[in-house]
Design an enzyme around this catalytic site. Sequence first.
Site, PDB file in Angstrom:
ATOM      1  N   ASP A  12      64.254  17.749  -8.073  1.00 38.07           N
ATOM      2  CA  ASP A  12      64.391  16.283  -8.042  1.00 38.07           C
ATOM      3  C   ASP A  12      63.271  15.576  -8.804  1.00 38.07           C
ATOM      4  O   ASP A  12      62.726  14.562  -8.354  1.00 38.07           O
ATOM      5  CB  ASP A  12      64.426  15.766  -6.596  1.00 38.07           C
ATOM      6  CG  ASP A  12      65.699  16.181  -5.875  1.00 38.07           C
ATOM      7  OD1 ASP A  12      66.741  16.336  -6.544  1.00 38.07           O
ATOM      8  OD2 ASP A  12      65.639  16.365  -4.647  1.00 38.07           O
ATOM      9  N   LYS A  15      64.866  16.609 -14.367  1.00 39.79           N
ATOM     10  CA  LYS A  15      65.261  17.527 -15.447  1.00 39.79           C
ATOM     11  C   LYS A  15      66.631  17.171 -16.013  1.00 39.79           C
ATOM     12  O   LYS A  15      66.831  17.129 -17.230  1.00 39.79           O
ATOM     13  CB  LYS A  15      65.268  18.981 -14.949  1.00 39.79           C
ATOM     14  CG  LYS A  15      63.925  19.515 -14.510  1.00 39.79           C
ATOM     15  CD  LYS A  15      63.969  21.014 -14.246  1.00 39.79           C
ATOM     16  CE  LYS A  15      65.036  21.431 -13.244  1.00 39.79           C
ATOM     17  NZ  LYS A  15      64.833  20.836 -11.904  1.00 39.79           N
ATOM     18  N   LYS A  37      73.659  24.496 -17.827  1.00 41.68           N
ATOM     19  CA  LYS A  37      72.928  24.571 -16.553  1.00 41.68           C
ATOM     20  C   LYS A  37      73.568  25.708 -15.762  1.00 41.68           C
ATOM     21  O   LYS A  37      74.494  25.486 -14.966  1.00 41.68           O
ATOM     22  CB  LYS A  37      73.025  23.246 -15.801  1.00 41.68           C
ATOM     23  CG  LYS A  37      72.162  23.179 -14.547  1.00 41.68           C
ATOM     24  CD  LYS A  37      72.221  21.794 -13.916  1.00 41.68           C
ATOM     25  CE  LYS A  37      71.460  21.752 -12.597  1.00 41.68           C
ATOM     26  NZ  LYS A  37      70.014  21.865 -12.762  1.00 41.68           N
ATOM     27  N   GLY A 118      67.101  24.940 -16.031  1.00 39.33           N
ATOM     28  CA  GLY A 118      66.930  25.770 -14.859  1.00 39.33           C
ATOM     29  C   GLY A 118      67.204  25.002 -13.579  1.00 39.33           C
ATOM     30  O   GLY A 118      67.410  23.791 -13.584  1.00 39.33           O
ATOM     31  N   ALA A 119      67.196  25.714 -12.459  1.00 36.39           N
ATOM     32  CA  ALA A 119      67.424  25.099 -11.151  1.00 36.39           C
ATOM     33  C   ALA A 119      66.102  25.017 -10.411  1.00 36.39           C
ATOM     34  O   ALA A 119      65.369  26.002 -10.301  1.00 36.39           O
ATOM     35  CB  ALA A 119      68.424  25.928 -10.340  1.00 36.39           C
TER      36      ALA A 119
END
Length: 224
Positions: A12, A15, A37, A118-119
């Site tokens: 959060d 990104k 993603k 990325g996550a």
Amino acid sequence: MAAFFVTGSGTDIGKTFVCAGLAAYWRDAGLKPAVFKPVVTGFDLEAPEGSDPAMLLAALGLPTDRAALQAIAPFRFRAPLSPDQAAALEGRSLGLEDVAKACRAAIQAADGPILVEGAGGVMSPLNGRATMLDLAAAIAVPVLFVADSRLGSISHALTGLAALKARALPVAVLLVNESPSGSVGTAPTMSSIAGHFDEAPILAVPRGAGRQTWAQISDALGVG
């Protein structure tokens, strides 16, 4: 082909906002951008509107249908948790090489600049052994690092940057995204980070960032 792995200091932090802004700017410039993603958590396939993949597809001018969602985000999970935990709740697992292979294929297929997002943060677990740092190393493209301007973000950013440096992963640009509730601000955050990191340009992303901001970032990335 210009390709960048987008990661950052945590979750959060903006990104997807950065990826969507750059993609829309590049699209307007006729550069045929792509965004990938691979891993998404907190995703409801029955109500994808407002999700990160939907935001990215909108920036690319693409529909939010099942085929497009599968193409831009093949590993999707319902729970809003780290990838390893979200996958485990569904009796699934994420293999580092499976995700890296999907990323490499997306990069190879791109007709213009591509952002692989990325996550979570750079140390977010992908599975029981690998993190987003390992995915970045497996893809081996320059990193676009995103931090925010909340209190505590400087430590998180410098920790993430140290992890990237330890793996000899080059940072192309470091962005400080203005947090809606940030009590510090982008300028002081950038100044503090710059005292400890001088390996790439450090740029601010203000709320409601417009064409000038994305143009500046694009130039710093050498795209355009």
